[in-house]
Design a protein around this motif. Structure first.
Motif, PDB file in Angstrom:
ATOM      1  N   ALA A  64      26.098  19.491 -30.076  1.00 19.36           N
ATOM      2  CA  ALA A  64      26.043  18.582 -28.931  1.00 19.36           C
ATOM      3  C   ALA A  64      27.289  18.740 -28.076  1.00 19.36           C
ATOM      4  O   ALA A  64      28.408  18.775 -28.595  1.00 19.36           O
ATOM      5  N   ALA A  65      27.099  18.836 -26.766  1.00 18.84           N
ATOM      6  CA  ALA A  65      28.238  18.987 -25.846  1.00 18.84           C
ATOM      7  C   ALA A  65      27.752  18.788 -24.417  1.00 18.84           C
ATOM      8  O   ALA A  65      26.565  18.933 -24.124  1.00 18.84           O
ATOM      9  N   LYS A  66      28.695  18.463 -23.551  1.00 20.25           N
ATOM     10  CA  LYS A  66      28.425  18.483 -22.113  1.00 20.25           C
ATOM     11  C   LYS A  66      28.759  19.884 -21.632  1.00 20.25           C
ATOM     12  O   LYS A  66      29.907  20.335 -21.761  1.00 20.25           O
ATOM     13  N   VAL A  67      27.783  20.590 -21.089  1.00 18.14           N
ATOM     14  CA  VAL A  67      27.985  21.980 -20.696  1.00 18.14           C
ATOM     15  C   VAL A  67      27.523  22.195 -19.259  1.00 18.14           C
ATOM     16  O   VAL A  67      26.742  21.422 -18.714  1.00 18.14           O
ATOM     17  N   GLY A  68      28.007  23.281 -18.652  1.00 16.15           N
ATOM     18  CA  GLY A  68      27.617  23.627 -17.291  1.00 16.15           C
ATOM     19  C   GLY A  68      28.288  24.906 -16.849  1.00 16.15           C
ATOM     20  O   GLY A  68      29.138  25.458 -17.549  1.00 16.15           O
ATOM     21  N   GLY A  69      27.913  25.375 -15.672  1.00 18.06           N
ATOM     22  CA  GLY A  69      28.471  26.600 -15.130  1.00 18.06           C
ATOM     23  C   GLY A  69      29.747  26.361 -14.329  1.00 18.06           C
ATOM     24  O   GLY A  69      30.353  25.281 -14.388  1.00 18.06           O
ATOM     25  N   ILE A  70      30.139  27.370 -13.542  1.00 21.92           N
ATOM     26  CA  ILE A  70      31.386  27.306 -12.785  1.00 21.92           C
ATOM     27  C   ILE A  70      31.397  26.113 -11.833  1.00 21.92           C
ATOM     28  O   ILE A  70      32.373  25.365 -11.769  1.00 21.92           O
ATOM     29  N   LEU A  71      30.304  25.912 -11.103  1.00 19.87           N
ATOM     30  CA  LEU A  71      30.262  24.836 -10.122  1.00 19.87           C
ATOM     31  C   LEU A  71      30.440  23.474 -10.784  1.00 19.87           C
ATOM     32  O   LEU A  71      31.246  22.654 -10.343  1.00 19.87           O
ATOM     33  N   ALA A  72      29.678  23.227 -11.855  1.00 18.75           N
ATOM     34  CA  ALA A  72      29.760  21.938 -12.540  1.00 18.75           C
ATOM     35  C   ALA A  72      31.135  21.720 -13.151  1.00 18.75           C
ATOM     36  O   ALA A  72      31.723  20.631 -13.043  1.00 18.75           O
ATOM     37  N   ASN A  73      31.676  22.734 -13.807  1.00 15.09           N
ATOM     38  CA  ASN A  73      32.993  22.609 -14.438  1.00 15.09           C
ATOM     39  C   ASN A  73      34.094  22.379 -13.407  1.00 15.09           C
ATOM     40  O   ASN A  73      35.033  21.614 -13.648  1.00 15.09           O
ATOM     41  N   SER A  74      33.994  23.051 -12.270  1.00 14.66           N
ATOM     42  CA  SER A  74      35.013  22.911 -11.230  1.00 14.66           C
ATOM     43  C   SER A  74      34.943  21.545 -10.551  1.00 14.66           C
ATOM     44  O   SER A  74      35.966  20.989 -10.158  1.00 14.66           O
ATOM     45  N   THR A  75      33.733  21.010 -10.435  1.00 18.01           N
ATOM     46  CA  THR A  75      33.535  19.753  -9.725  1.00 18.01           C
ATOM     47  C   THR A  75      33.827  18.528 -10.577  1.00 18.01           C
ATOM     48  O   THR A  75      34.350  17.522 -10.083  1.00 18.01           O
ATOM     49  N   TYR A  76      33.544  18.616 -11.882  1.00 20.91           N
ATOM     50  CA  TYR A  76      33.664  17.445 -12.753  1.00 20.91           C
ATOM     51  C   TYR A  76      34.544  17.716 -13.985  1.00 20.91           C
ATOM     52  O   TYR A  76      34.113  17.489 -15.125  1.00 20.91           O
TER      53      TYR A  76
END
Length: 340
Positions: free
Chosen positions: A91-103
């Motif tokens: 279980a984790a909160k995951v995302g790509g470059i856009l999501a990681n950079s924004t939040y």
């Protein structure tokens, strides 16, 4: 008794009850309770499928609507009821470059809380065997390639996902701390870029490979003759099918016991431009691909050294072409549900 006092008392019982005979890896009990945290995501669902296929009869999981792992008290209560012998933390909160950079705050805070709650609850209830799953982004941006496990904490992180990386590094250290302080045979695995069924195909929150699958498939369905991708297409990435990853995880649980995280990958990589061309071919896109070089590339190369995993007796089995064909087929079967 306060919650903190109760937790300390539970942890002390772990120390008092712990059998100090050295742990020797071997086949897991197929009838024991096995909790897969995050069992509906890309990683967790693949591990669940693997365990089912291997004859595990008492798998347990909770959806996010049934258990919010950000809720510490609820997490402790549920794990107390489950009483698992084995646990995989996927279980984790995951995302790509856009999501990681924004939040970045969300990616740091949420992952630290999820990990802390699950691992502390597992420790309080004496879970015998835990596998913590991280990510190859834990390594320095300019680490020597291929990246060995010893590269951890030797340089600056990629700034577009440093918050997520720090959270995962904290998880590795928590596993190591449990081993030192309580003697439990918990381990960590660091997969490379994963893809497969149940991936996040969101146009704003996905990683590069599922984002490309969706982009090219939508272009085919809409009859467009041009697709525009971020960056130069020159960075190199390693991709591992989630079913391969799940197979490696069970292998590590049954064959590896050590404090150092283990890299999980294929040992080979391709450029983003090459993977885009392959996806275009698989989905049947015959138009032109353009590259928006005003957008970030991220880390230039991220190839894992998998010699430690190979020494433990495991190597990748699903080739990239086969894996992409299977993933595109799954995406097209579920695309209507994914867009709701």
């Amino acid at each position: 008794m306060s919650s903190a006092t109760s937790e300390r008392a539970a942890l002390q019982r772990v120390v008092d009850d712990r059998d100090q005979v050295a742990y020797t890896p071997g086949p897991l009990d197929r009838d024991a309770t096995f909790y897969v945290a995050g069992h509906r995501g890309l990683v967790g669902s693949a591990i669940w499928r693997k365990l089912e296929s291997e004859g595990f009869t008492n798998l347990v999981g909770r959806s996010s609507s049934e258990l919010d792992l950000l809720d510490r008290d609820a997490t402790f209560r549920v794990i107390d009821v489950m009483k698992p012998r084995y646990l995989v933390l996927a279980a984790a909160k995951v995302g790509g470059i856009l999501a990681n950079s924004t939040y970045p705050v969300d990616f740091l805070s949420d992952n630290l809380r999820i990990q802390g709650n699950v691992l502390d609850a597992a420790l309080a209830h004496g879970v015998e065997r835990v596998l913590f799953l991280g990510s190859s982004c834990i390594y320095p941006k300019y680490a020597e390639q291929p990246i060995i496990e010893d590269a951890l904490l030797t340089g600056h992180l990629e700034p577009t996902n440093d918050a997520y990386a720090i959270a995962k590094i904290a998880g590795i250290l928590q596993i190591q701390a449990v081993r030192r302080q309580y003697g439990l045979p918990w381990i960590s695995a660091m997969p490379t870029n994963l893809y497969g069924p149940n991936d996040n195909f969101s146009p704003t929150g996905s990683h590069v490979l599922p984002a490309l699958i969706r982009r090219y498939d939508e272009a085919v369905q809409a009859g467009r003759d041009t697709v525009t991708n971020w960056g130069t297409g020159n960075p190199r990435r390693e991709f591992l099918h989630s079913d391969d990853m799940a197979d490696a995880c069970l292998h590590l649980l049954e064959h590896y016991d050590g404090p150092q995280q283990v890299n999980v990958g294929t040992g080979s990589d391709v450029t983003i431009r090459e993977i885009a061309d392959t996806i275009a071919e698989v989905v049947g896109f015959e138009g032109t691909t353009e590259w928006d070089t005003t957008k970030p590339d991220g880390t230039p190369q991220k190839l894992l050294d998998v010699s430690k995993l190979a020494a433990a007796g495991w190597t990748s089995k699903i080739g990239l072409q086969e894996g992409l064909e299977r993933t595109v087929a799954w995406y097209r079967e579920h695309v209507l549900d994914l867009r709701r």
